[in-house]
Design a protein around this motif. Structure first.
Motif, short mmCIF file in Angstrom:
data_model
loop_
_atom_site.label_atom_id
_atom_site.label_comp_id
_atom_site.label_asym_id
_atom_site.label_seq_id
_atom_site.Cartn_x
_atom_site.Cartn_y
_atom_site.Cartn_z
N THR A 109 89.31 17.93 -49.40
CA THR A 109 89.58 18.46 -47.85
C THR A 109 88.90 17.69 -46.89
O THR A 109 89.03 17.97 -45.82
N GLY A 110 87.94 16.81 -47.30
CA GLY A 110 87.23 16.03 -46.22
C GLY A 110 87.90 14.80 -45.93
O GLY A 110 88.99 14.34 -46.39
N SER A 111 87.17 14.07 -45.02
CA SER A 111 87.81 12.72 -44.56
C SER A 111 87.99 11.77 -45.71
O SER A 111 89.16 11.17 -45.60
N ILE A 112 87.11 11.55 -46.81
CA ILE A 112 87.58 10.50 -47.82
C ILE A 112 88.66 11.32 -48.77
O ILE A 112 89.40 10.54 -49.10
N GLY A 113 88.37 12.58 -49.01
CA GLY A 113 89.13 13.13 -49.95
C GLY A 113 90.43 13.13 -49.47
O GLY A 113 91.46 13.09 -50.29
N ALA A 153 87.27 21.94 -53.30
CA ALA A 153 86.75 21.57 -51.93
C ALA A 153 85.59 22.70 -51.86
O ALA A 153 85.21 23.45 -52.88
N PHE A 154 84.81 22.51 -50.76
CA PHE A 154 83.70 23.46 -50.52
C PHE A 154 84.13 24.96 -49.95
O PHE A 154 84.21 25.63 -50.74
N SER A 155 84.98 25.11 -48.99
CA SER A 155 85.30 26.35 -48.31
C SER A 155 86.62 26.36 -47.63
O SER A 155 87.18 27.33 -47.30
N LYS A 208 77.62 8.31 -51.71
CA LYS A 208 76.37 7.32 -52.02
C LYS A 208 74.92 8.22 -52.07
O LYS A 208 74.18 7.61 -52.79
N GLU A 209 74.93 9.36 -51.47
CA GLU A 209 73.72 10.13 -51.72
C GLU A 209 73.16 10.40 -53.33
O GLU A 209 72.09 10.50 -53.69
N THR A 210 74.31 10.38 -53.97
CA THR A 210 74.17 10.36 -55.50
C THR A 210 73.38 9.46 -56.08
O THR A 210 72.25 9.39 -56.88
N MET A 264 84.95 9.69 -39.35
CA MET A 264 84.34 10.12 -40.40
C MET A 264 83.88 11.32 -40.53
O MET A 264 83.82 12.17 -39.22
N GLY A 265 83.29 12.00 -41.51
CA GLY A 265 82.90 13.54 -41.55
C GLY A 265 81.70 13.42 -40.80
O GLY A 265 81.01 12.37 -40.20
N ARG A 266 81.08 14.57 -40.14
CA ARG A 266 80.08 14.91 -39.43
C ARG A 266 78.58 14.27 -39.76
O ARG A 266 77.97 13.61 -39.16
P1 NAD Z 1 83.24 15.18 -45.01
O1 NAD Z 1 82.40 16.10 -44.27
O2 NAD Z 1 84.65 14.87 -44.27
O3 NAD Z 1 83.79 15.76 -46.37
C1 NAD Z 1 83.07 16.36 -47.15
C2 NAD Z 1 83.58 16.92 -48.62
O4 NAD Z 1 82.58 17.45 -49.34
C3 NAD Z 1 84.54 18.24 -48.05
O5 NAD Z 1 85.62 18.03 -48.75
C4 NAD Z 1 83.52 19.31 -48.46
O6 NAD Z 1 84.47 20.43 -49.25
C5 NAD Z 1 82.58 18.81 -49.73
N1 NAD Z 1 81.30 19.47 -49.89
C6 NAD Z 1 80.59 19.57 -48.63
N2 NAD Z 1 79.53 20.38 -49.02
C7 NAD Z 1 79.60 20.60 -50.55
C8 NAD Z 1 78.64 21.34 -51.50
N3 NAD Z 1 77.76 21.76 -50.99
N4 NAD Z 1 79.64 21.33 -52.59
C9 NAD Z 1 80.78 20.82 -53.05
N5 NAD Z 1 81.45 20.24 -52.00
C10 NAD Z 1 80.90 20.06 -50.75
O7 NAD Z 1 82.86 14.05 -45.30
P2 NAD Z 1 83.36 12.40 -45.56
O8 NAD Z 1 83.40 11.75 -44.53
O9 NAD Z 1 84.37 12.63 -46.40
O10 NAD Z 1 82.40 11.92 -46.53
C11 NAD Z 1 82.21 12.22 -48.00
C12 NAD Z 1 81.15 11.37 -48.66
O11 NAD Z 1 81.67 9.75 -48.49
C13 NAD Z 1 79.75 11.05 -48.05
O12 NAD Z 1 78.97 10.73 -49.05
C14 NAD Z 1 79.93 9.90 -47.21
O13 NAD Z 1 78.55 9.05 -46.76
C15 NAD Z 1 80.77 8.78 -47.80
N6 NAD Z 1 81.59 7.93 -47.05
C16 NAD Z 1 82.40 8.23 -46.06
C17 NAD Z 1 83.10 7.31 -45.27
C18 NAD Z 1 84.08 7.68 -44.48
O14 NAD Z 1 84.62 6.61 -43.88
N7 NAD Z 1 84.37 9.10 -44.11
C19 NAD Z 1 82.94 6.11 -45.69
C20 NAD Z 1 82.00 5.70 -46.84
C21 NAD Z 1 81.36 6.58 -47.45
#
Ligand code: NAD
Ligand code: MG
Length: 379
Positions: free
Chosen positions: A14-18, A39-41, A118-120, A197-199
């Protein structure tokens, strides 16, 4: 191409990349079938996605008063999705350290992990590499810079490389004075000039902590020492990174700033498939392309992160956890923007040398660093 579609799990759908990944996959249903979503919530969006792709597994980490009986609930659902037999590619689009165990489980089970999380790798690079060797899995980066490097390498190894040069947009405060940056508001920090991107990653891009995470990520993905990984500011985000080879030749990967290509490439590497997700490249429209030195003294998170990477052990995990906690406090309006690097520096001073040799030790280092940052600001 393979005869039957490959099963895909999207963690963090449900996030930006998802959501980007789901859009890309919907264009390639001949090759890929979405088998698992977590998804988270965000129950409402997850419900819509389930109706669209009808996966065989659905996971929700945090559930309210009415858990859906047919969905797996709780933190364990990430690992469960990552290990499924009907899944061969796991897109890890979770934000933060919460994604680590699913990455480890997936590569141990021999899967390809298309890694946005990437935090992984920052938190546990050596463990993830060992788990890949153990289980036969692999990590393919989704991060645009690392996708660019992988594409430029075209199968060449670290011994053919002199240097990697990661590009950084510079974030919303690239041209701001150090004093003005220290007092930036949440709204200002969330205004990224080239990416939506996500927050959390938006704040990381504003502090340049994101680029520090990416330098460490590159170190573990491509096996180069920190001396051979550099960062250059490139405000247009069109050149996604450079590889300089030992003979002096420099390759770069270019394109419109969109995550659709890096997501698709992580699924199909080393092959390419026809796709219309990225607008056609027009060099005139994209010009001029400019490059600047990074302002290390004004954005201290970058230098702190690279130093933590060099220090190794638990230091990168402490860097990551302190940053995650400080960013959360900043987003809640409880600390100033300039407090984020201050918190990271203090956490590394206090706890950067703790044990980081096992998954449990890294979990402890992560918790200690988060607690330290909260106590630092009496939160
Ligand atoms: P986002 O906040 O939009 O989405 C985060 C997702 O993680 C959500 O679907 C949420 O449901 C899930 N989530 C959050 N906390 C969780 C938890 N405790 N347990 C399980 N699921 C959880 O963030 P995003 O922008 O999609 O980024 C996701 C990852 O991709 C990050 O590591 C970010 O650094 C990386 N990334 C993002 C972009 C981008 O363009 N958005 C680019 C490169 C890398
Ligand atoms: Mg990136």
């Amino acid at each position: 191409m393979s005869t039957s579609p490959q099963g895909v799990a999207i963690l963090g759908s449900t996030g930006s990349i998802g959501t980007t990944a789901l859009r890309v996959l919907q264009r390639h249903t001949d090759r890929f079938r979405v088998r698992a979503l977590t998804a988270f919530s965000n129950v409402a969006l997850l419900g819509e996605q389930v109706a669209l792709v009808r996966p065989s597994f659905v996971g929700l980490v945090r559930y309210g008063a009415e858990p859906r009986l047919e969905w797996a609930c709780g933190t364990g659902c990430l690992v469960e999705a990552a290990q499924r037999e009907d899944v061969s590619i796991v897109i890890n689009a979770v934000v933060g350290a919460a994604g680590l165990d699913a990455t480890l489980a997936a590569v141990r089970a021999g899967k390809r992990v298309a890694l946005a999380n990437k935090e992984t790798l920052v938190m546990a690079g050596p463990l993830v590499r060992a788990a890949c060797r153990e289980g036969g899995g692999e990590i393919i980066p989704v991060d645009s810079e690392h996708s660019a490097i992988l594409q430029c390498l075209s199968g060449r190894s670290a011994t053919d490389v002199r240097r990697l040069i990661l590009t950084a947009s510079g974030g919303p405060f690239r041209a701001w004075s150090r004093e003005r940056v220290a007092g930036a508001t949440v709204a200002e920090a969330l205004q990224h000039p080239t990416w939506h991107m996500g927050r959390k990653i938006s704040i990381d891009s504003a502090t340049l902590a994101n680029k520090a995470l990416e330098v460490i990520e590159a170190h573990f993905l491509f096996g180069l020492s920190y001396d051979r990984i550099e960062v250059v500011v490139h405000p247009q985000s069109v050149v996604h990174s450079f590889v300089e080879f030992v003979d002096g030749s420099v390759m770069a990967q270019l394109g419109f700033p969109s995550m659709e290509l890096p997501v698709l490439y992580a699924l199909t590497h080393p092959e390419r498939v026809a796709d219309m997700g990225v607008p056609p490249f027009d060099p005139i429209e994209m010009s001029p392309l400019t490059f600047e030195r990074v302002r290390l003294d004004d954005f201290p998170a970058l230098r702190l992160g690279i130093a933590a990477g060099r220090r190794a052990g638990a230091a990168p995990a402490v860097f990551n956890a302190a940053n995650e906690q400080a960013v959360a406090l900043f987003l809640e309006g409880r600390i100033a923007f300039g407090d984020i690097p201050r918190a990271i520096a203090a956490a590394l001073d206090a706890h950067g040398g703790v044990d980081g040799s096992t998954r449990d030790a890294l979990g402890d280092a992560d918790r200690v660093a988060r607690r330290f940052v909260k106590e630092l600001f009496r939160c």
